[in-house]
Enzyme design. Structure first.
Site, short mmCIF file in Angstrom:
data_model
loop_
_atom_site.label_atom_id
_atom_site.label_comp_id
_atom_site.label_asym_id
_atom_site.label_seq_id
_atom_site.Cartn_x
_atom_site.Cartn_y
_atom_site.Cartn_z
N ASP A 28 0.90 -1.20 0.16
CA ASP A 28 0.08 0.07 -0.08
C ASP A 28 0.89 1.31 0.16
O ASP A 28 1.87 1.27 0.63
CB ASP A 28 -0.82 -0.02 1.14
CG ASP A 28 -1.99 1.08 1.00
OD1 ASP A 28 -3.26 0.51 1.21
OD2 ASP A 28 -1.77 2.14 0.98
N ILE A 29 0.70 2.08 -0.74
CA ILE A 29 1.32 3.30 -1.01
C ILE A 29 1.36 4.34 0.25
O ILE A 29 2.49 4.96 0.56
CB ILE A 29 0.79 4.15 -2.30
CG1 ILE A 29 1.97 5.14 -2.76
CG2 ILE A 29 -0.30 4.96 -1.95
CD1 ILE A 29 1.63 5.54 -4.17
N ASN A 84 -13.02 -3.19 2.46
CA ASN A 84 -13.90 -2.14 2.46
C ASN A 84 -14.82 -2.34 1.29
O ASN A 84 -14.28 -2.24 0.22
CB ASN A 84 -13.43 -0.84 2.55
CG ASN A 84 -12.59 -0.48 3.70
OD1 ASN A 84 -12.65 -0.88 4.79
ND2 ASN A 84 -11.23 0.24 3.58
N HIS A 97 -9.95 -5.50 -3.12
CA HIS A 97 -8.72 -5.47 -2.42
C HIS A 97 -8.65 -5.83 -1.12
O HIS A 97 -9.75 -5.40 -0.33
CB HIS A 97 -7.90 -4.26 -2.82
CG HIS A 97 -8.61 -3.03 -2.31
ND1 HIS A 97 -9.31 -2.12 -2.94
CD2 HIS A 97 -8.14 -2.20 -1.25
CE1 HIS A 97 -9.84 -1.20 -2.49
NE2 HIS A 97 -9.14 -1.13 -1.18
N PHE A 98 -7.98 -6.51 -0.55
CA PHE A 98 -7.90 -7.10 0.75
C PHE A 98 -6.75 -6.37 1.29
O PHE A 98 -5.32 -6.50 0.90
CB PHE A 98 -7.80 -8.50 0.89
CG PHE A 98 -9.06 -9.18 0.73
CD1 PHE A 98 -10.14 -9.54 1.76
CD2 PHE A 98 -9.49 -9.73 -0.72
CE1 PHE A 98 -11.27 -9.99 1.24
CE2 PHE A 98 -10.78 -10.14 -0.63
CZ PHE A 98 -11.54 -10.45 0.35
N HIS A 99 -6.86 -5.64 2.47
CA HIS A 99 -5.66 -4.93 3.43
C HIS A 99 -5.30 -5.99 4.15
O HIS A 99 -5.98 -6.59 4.98
CB HIS A 99 -6.26 -3.78 4.05
CG HIS A 99 -6.61 -2.67 3.17
ND1 HIS A 99 -6.28 -1.46 3.15
CD2 HIS A 99 -7.91 -2.35 2.70
CE1 HIS A 99 -6.51 -0.60 2.34
NE2 HIS A 99 -7.86 -1.26 2.11
#
Ligand code: 5GP
Ligand code: ZN
Length: 131
Positions: A28-29, A84, A97-99
């Site tokens: 993640d940026i 989310n 997407h999964f964090h």
């Protein structure tokens, strides 16, 4: 083409942690903590409703792999897996997407507030869910 599809296509650079035929995992940026990883299907799906079960399985297998890396290679004691699903839930990039968010003791992150069910409310919602 959405921003994550552009990452898949190599049009936007990313720090790729893992890649296979169906799945990409990259940093993640703007990490919560260093090593915060996003796992995405290469095929564009906006949310969980859109992705096929086959692709979702492939994604979740990579979520598990990335969790192992976070613990073993970065020495975090644990992490949160968050998705989310839709803008109301905080989804900003419209590509599923999964964090994986590494956690540090007393890092001040809290997940959500909870409440009690009112009388009969749990039964009512269960009836709706299962009818
Ligand atoms: P969401 O709020 O949609 O669940 O999370 C989107 C995540 O994507 C955010 O944590 C944000 O930092 C990350 N992100 C947004 N744009 C980029 C980008 O161009 N590259 C990378 N690596 N991450 C991004
Ligand atoms: Zn996309």
């Amino acid at each position: 083409m959405c921003i994550f599809c552009q990452i898949v296509a190599g049009k936007i650079p990313s720090y790729k942690v893992y890649e296979d035929e169906k799945v990409l995992a990259f940093l993640d940026i703007k990490p919560v903590h260093p090593g915060h990883i996003l796992v995405i299907p290469k095929k564009h799906s906006a949310n969980l409703e859109e992705i096929s079960e086959e692709d979702l399985k492939a994604v979740m297998i990579v979520v598990k792999k990335m969790g192992n890396l976070i613990k073993k290679k970065l020495s975090y004691a644990g992490y949160n897996v968050t998705e989310n699903n839709d803008p109301i839930a905080g989804q900003e990039i419209p590509h599923l997407h999964f964090h994986l968010i590494p956690r540090i003791a007393d890092d001040g992150l809290s997940n959500w507030t909870q409440r009690e069910y009112a009388d009969g409310e749990a039964k009512e919602v269960l009836q709706k869910l299962t009818s």
